[in-house]
Design a protein around this motif. Structure first.
Motif, PDB file in Angstrom:
ATOM      1  N   GLU A  97      -0.844 -40.744 -15.452  1.00  0.00           N
ATOM      2  CA  GLU A  97      -1.416 -39.712 -14.588  1.00  0.00           C
ATOM      3  C   GLU A  97      -0.302 -38.906 -13.886  1.00  0.00           C
ATOM      4  N   PHE A  98       0.704 -39.615 -13.407  1.00  0.00           N
ATOM      5  CA  PHE A  98       1.832 -38.923 -12.754  1.00  0.00           C
ATOM      6  C   PHE A  98       2.555 -38.023 -13.751  1.00  0.00           C
TER       7      PHE A  98
ATOM      8  N   LEU B 232     -11.970 -47.520 -12.437  1.00  0.00           N
ATOM      9  CA  LEU B 232     -10.517 -47.630 -12.292  1.00  0.00           C
ATOM     10  C   LEU B 232      -9.820 -46.298 -12.603  1.00  0.00           C
ATOM     11  N   GLU B 233     -10.298 -45.659 -13.659  1.00  0.00           N
ATOM     12  CA  GLU B 233      -9.682 -44.396 -14.076  1.00  0.00           C
ATOM     13  C   GLU B 233      -9.783 -43.334 -12.970  1.00  0.00           C
TER      14      GLU B 233
ATOM     15  N   LEU C 208      -5.903 -41.556  -6.437  1.00  0.00           N
ATOM     16  CA  LEU C 208      -4.669 -41.988  -5.772  1.00  0.00           C
ATOM     17  C   LEU C 208      -3.573 -40.946  -5.952  1.00  0.00           C
ATOM     18  N   VAL C 209      -3.393 -40.497  -7.177  1.00  0.00           N
ATOM     19  CA  VAL C 209      -2.352 -39.503  -7.443  1.00  0.00           C
ATOM     20  C   VAL C 209      -2.629 -38.241  -6.634  1.00  0.00           C
TER      21      VAL C 209
ATOM     22  N   GLN D  82     -10.143 -44.020  -9.781  1.00  0.00           N
ATOM     23  CA  GLN D  82      -9.318 -44.464  -8.654  1.00  0.00           C
ATOM     24  C   GLN D  82      -7.875 -44.004  -8.836  1.00  0.00           C
ATOM     25  N   VAL D  83      -7.386 -44.145 -10.070  1.00  0.00           N
ATOM     26  CA  VAL D  83      -5.998 -43.763 -10.354  1.00  0.00           C
ATOM     27  C   VAL D  83      -5.824 -42.264 -10.121  1.00  0.00           C
ATOM     28  N   LYS D  84      -6.785 -41.473 -10.623  1.00  0.00           N
ATOM     29  CA  LYS D  84      -6.725 -40.012 -10.429  1.00  0.00           C
ATOM     30  C   LYS D  84      -6.766 -39.658  -8.944  1.00  0.00           C
TER      31      LYS D  84
ATOM     32  N   ALA E 228      -5.056 -50.569   8.780  1.00  0.00           N
ATOM     33  CA  ALA E 228      -5.340 -50.776   7.363  1.00  0.00           C
ATOM     34  C   ALA E 228      -5.840 -49.464   6.780  1.00  0.00           C
ATOM     35  N   GLY E 229      -5.431 -49.194   5.582  1.00  0.00           N
ATOM     36  CA  GLY E 229      -5.758 -47.902   4.983  1.00  0.00           C
ATOM     37  C   GLY E 229      -7.033 -47.956   4.162  1.00  0.00           C
ATOM     38  N   ARG E 230      -7.075 -47.135   3.154  1.00  0.00           N
ATOM     39  CA  ARG E 230      -8.281 -46.995   2.356  1.00  0.00           C
ATOM     40  C   ARG E 230      -8.183 -47.780   1.061  1.00  0.00           C
ATOM     41  N   ILE E 231      -9.179 -48.600   0.801  1.00  0.00           N
ATOM     42  CA  ILE E 231      -9.283 -49.241  -0.505  1.00  0.00           C
ATOM     43  C   ILE E 231     -10.132 -48.302  -1.362  1.00  0.00           C
ATOM     44  N   LEU E 232      -9.582 -47.852  -2.453  1.00  0.00           N
ATOM     45  CA  LEU E 232     -10.307 -46.908  -3.307  1.00  0.00           C
ATOM     46  C   LEU E 232     -11.431 -47.632  -4.053  1.00  0.00           C
TER      47      LEU E 232
ATOM     48  N   MET F  98      -1.676 -46.749 -16.242  1.00  0.00           N
ATOM     49  CA  MET F  98      -2.550 -45.586 -16.046  1.00  0.00           C
ATOM     50  C   MET F  98      -1.955 -44.635 -15.026  1.00  0.00           C
ATOM     51  N   LEU F  99      -1.378 -45.233 -13.980  1.00  0.00           N
ATOM     52  CA  LEU F  99      -0.764 -44.443 -12.913  1.00  0.00           C
ATOM     53  C   LEU F  99       0.443 -43.659 -13.463  1.00  0.00           C
TER      54      LEU F  99
ATOM     55  N   ALA G 281      -1.280 -51.367   3.813  1.00  0.00           N
ATOM     56  CA  ALA G 281      -1.261 -50.280   2.829  1.00  0.00           C
ATOM     57  C   ALA G 281      -2.047 -49.073   3.330  1.00  0.00           C
ATOM     58  N   ASP G 282      -1.568 -47.872   3.001  1.00  0.00           N
ATOM     59  CA  ASP G 282      -2.328 -46.655   3.295  1.00  0.00           C
ATOM     60  C   ASP G 282      -3.429 -46.475   2.256  1.00  0.00           C
TER      61      ASP G 282
ATOM     62  N   PHE H 201      -2.900 -55.447   1.691  1.00  0.00           N
ATOM     63  CA  PHE H 201      -3.851 -54.356   1.945  1.00  0.00           C
ATOM     64  C   PHE H 201      -3.934 -54.006   3.435  1.00  0.00           C
ATOM     65  N   ASN H 202      -3.530 -54.948   4.297  1.00  0.00           N
ATOM     66  CA  ASN H 202      -3.561 -54.679   5.740  1.00  0.00           C
ATOM     67  C   ASN H 202      -2.501 -53.685   6.189  1.00  0.00           C
TER      68      ASN H 202
ATOM     69  N   GLY I 217      -5.160 -48.487  -1.287  1.00  0.00           N
ATOM     70  CA  GLY I 217      -5.163 -49.700  -2.086  1.00  0.00           C
ATOM     71  C   GLY I 217      -6.045 -49.569  -3.312  1.00  0.00           C
ATOM     72  N   ILE I 218      -5.602 -50.193  -4.387  1.00  0.00           N
ATOM     73  CA  ILE I 218      -6.466 -50.316  -5.558  1.00  0.00           C
ATOM     74  C   ILE I 218      -6.580 -51.800  -5.867  1.00  0.00           C
TER      75      ILE I 218
ATOM     76  N   LEU J  39      -4.319 -38.046  -3.785  1.00  0.00           N
ATOM     77  CA  LEU J  39      -4.071 -38.331  -2.372  1.00  0.00           C
ATOM     78  C   LEU J  39      -2.574 -38.317  -2.053  1.00  0.00           C
ATOM     79  N   LEU J  40      -1.779 -38.890  -2.944  1.00  0.00           N
ATOM     80  CA  LEU J  40      -0.336 -38.957  -2.704  1.00  0.00           C
ATOM     81  C   LEU J  40       0.275 -37.566  -2.727  1.00  0.00           C
TER      82      LEU J  40
END
Lengths: 328, 256
Positions: free
Chosen positions: A319-320, B238-239, B245-246, B241-243, B230-234, A315-316, A301-302, A298-299, A304-305, B248-249
């Motif tokens: 979604e993609f 969970l659902e 993340l996608v 967060q996944v949305k 260090a970046g962002r921890i969402l 799930m990812l 990572a841009d 995580f240190n 993190g989950i 953000l990317l």
């Protein structure tokens, strides 16, 4: 001062590799008005001429001998040497790939040249050509130059952007005949088994989905493969996953193993040992998925989950899939 | 069978890199046999145990590199040669290959092994360069090696694909990960290694011209990569967060 530059084209499974177009871009940068020549070996070379010229080659030297269709060090060495003698380049560039990093040191040794390997950047500075290259797998970098004489370097894939295709360009094409003396090719390739995943090479992939010990088993890589599939990426692994036999060592990313610099690196169940970070921390965007919020990954990572990869990754993928279909 | 292994002593891969006065600091650093060379040592010992003969491990380096040779001998190598690199100020791959070739020209050998690269400089040059100077064939990044009489069969890793290659002795091969699992030195092995012959050479002992010792490349600058923040921890469901993340990317990082 303008320089004549020679680029050795890299063909894999009959296709020109991206790293060759990237090398042409680097060549154009350092040529400063000099001629950029691409050398293509093997019977399929002709098919690459257009693409090479659109991406910066002024001249293409074809050596259509079918004995060059399968790479062997000795055949490539003899041919490359003859092309160098013919073109008399002031700069020679190849990809830092299975081909370039195998044949270039031998050529450099024979011709008594210095060689700067695995470069990620090239620039002209006070009349010198200066290369940047990682050391300690990217924990540090050096700037290097060749003291005098011919400049020779291998370039790491995915670092120097290729030029936009200019379809108005066309290159002068020349053919060179090279014959191989009997017994001068001292290795015989009996068989080639393709194991690389779905044609997306790990070192050139734009997206890498990587698994660590948290993947727990060989089957555990399945959801990662699905995600990589949707994103047109490749699957990688940490040393932990390889040592535990979850996957082949050819997937290992780290200071031992491969160093990758994709646009997007998704680390799943990887703790982030320093030796792994060395292999991926120069990726453009890093996503970490890990159950342990304290994990070192995580240190770097841009995004993190914190969660179970077996929940998050599928799930990812879904979604993609949705988003990518909507935008087609 | 006379087996030679060229190896380099490198930083342990868990070490962090610190730069002091423009140089990489060796203060407090743990040194190991370059992991790729360790595969070569292990393979050499197995070849010797199968075919008989002797394993000689060779390195070019400072005094501390002797320890790497002792470790290789504790694993089972029979003898060592260290070339002191004190007079090799501007050495690069060009000059190191010249030095190794000068050492090896005087030795009897059937096969030479080494790692395909070192984990410090990572240039993957010295093996193929050395083979060219000795005028023998080489095969790099091997993951399997079998020798039967004069015939050499290898499996070579080609960026994930495997090539099955046949050749003949004498040959130089470089090791890729997956070739074997190197053994740990045993306690009796460590004791025995202390008594095994170790030859110390200076550059002057070798038949080399001055200009062969000078590297062909120069290092202009050594620097560390920019520290990553260090970046962002969402957060949240969970659902969601996944949305997020996608999204953000696609829209912030713009990599998809």
């Amino acid at each position: 001062m303008s320089k004549n530059v020679l680029v050795l084209a890299d063909i894999r499974d009959g296709e020109l590799r991206n790293v060759t177009l990237e090398s042409l871009a680097a060549a154009t940068r350092v040529a400063d008005g000099g001629a950029v020549t691409a050398a293509v070996f093997g019977s399929k070379g002709k098919e690459t001429v257009e693409k090479l010229s659109h991406h910066g080659a002024d001249k293409v030297v074809l050596v259509p001998n079918p004995k060059l269709d399968q790479y062997t060090t000795d055949a490539y060495f003899q041919t490359f040497k003859q092309v160098i003698e013919k073109v008399s380049p002031e700069v020679i560039l190849t990809g830092h790939t299975a081909v370039g990093r195998d044949v270039s040191p031998r050529i450099a040794a024979r011709l008594g040249l210095g060689l700067v390997s695995d470069c990620t950047e090239v620039e002209r500075k006070e009349g010198k050509i200066v290369f940047t290259r990682p050391i300690y797998a990217g924990k540090a970098f050096v700037k290097k130059a060749v003291r005098e004489g011919t400049v020779f370097a291998t370039l790491r894939p995915n670092n120097i952007p290729a030029l936009e295709a200019d379809t108005s360009r066309s290159a002068v094409v020349e053919e060179l005949e090279v014959e191989f003396a009997e017994d001068s090719i001292r290795t015989l390739v009996k068989e080639v088994v393709r194991k690389a995943s779905e044609g997306v090479d790990l070192s050139e992939a734009r997206v890498v989905v990587s698994g660590g010990r948290g993947v727990k088993s060989a089957e555990g890589f399945q959801p990662l493969e699905e995600l990589a599939g949707v994103l047109g990426g490749a699957v990688g692994a940490s040393r932990g996953a390889c040592d535990a036999d979850y996957c082949d060592y050819s997937l290992q990313i780290g200071q031992t193993g491969k160093v990758v610099t994709p646009d997007l690196y998704i680390a799943c169940g990887i703790s982030g040992a320093i030796q792994h970070l060395a292999g991926m921390s120069n990726s453009k965007v890093i996503v970490a998925i890990n159950k342990d919020p304290e994990a070192n990954i995580f240190n770097v990572a841009d995004y993190g989950i914190v969660g179970d990869l077996f929940e998050v990754v599928p799930m990812l993928t879904e979604e993609f899939k949705k988003v990518l279909v909507e935008n087609k | 069978m006379n087996i030679l292994v060229c190896l380099k002593q490198t930083f342990d891969t868990e070490e962090r890199i610190v730069i002091e006065d423009g140089q990489i600091s060796e203060d407090g650093v743990e040194f190991v046999i370059n992991p790729y060379d360790e595969y070569a040592v292990e393979e050499a010992i197995r070849l010797r145990d199968e075919h008989g003969g002797e394993v000689t491990v060779i390195t070019v380096g400072p005094e501390r590199a002797e320890q790497a040779l002792r470790t290789a001998m504790a694993m089972g190598a029979d003898k060592g040669i260290i070339v002191d690199d004190e007079d090799l100020e501007n050495a690069d791959e060009y000059s190191i290959a010249k030095v190794l070739a000068a050492v090896i020209e005087d030795l009897d050998y059937d096969i030479i092994l080494g790692g395909y690269m070192a984990v410090d400089d990572g240039s993957a040059q010295v093996g193929p360069r050395l083979a060219e100077l000795l005028e023998i064939p080489h095969i790099s990044t091997i993951t399997k090696l079998t020798i039967d009489g004069e015939t050499v069969e290898v499996e070579k890793d080609v960026e994930g694909d495997v090539e099955y290659i046949q050749s003949k002795l004498p040959i130089l091969v470089t090791a890729q990960q997956g070739l074997n699992d190197p053994r740990y030195p045993s306690l009796p092995g460590i004791m025995k290694a202390k008594k095994k012959p170790l030859e110390r050479l200076d550059i002057d002992d070798l038949d080399l011209d001055e200009d062969e010792l000078e590297g062909k490349t120069e290092t202009l600058e050594v620097f560390l990569p920019p520290e990553k923040e260090a970046g962002r921890i969402l957060e949240g469901e969970l659902e969601d967060q996944v949305k997020e993340l996608v999204d953000l990317l696609r829209n912030e990082a713009k990599v998809i």
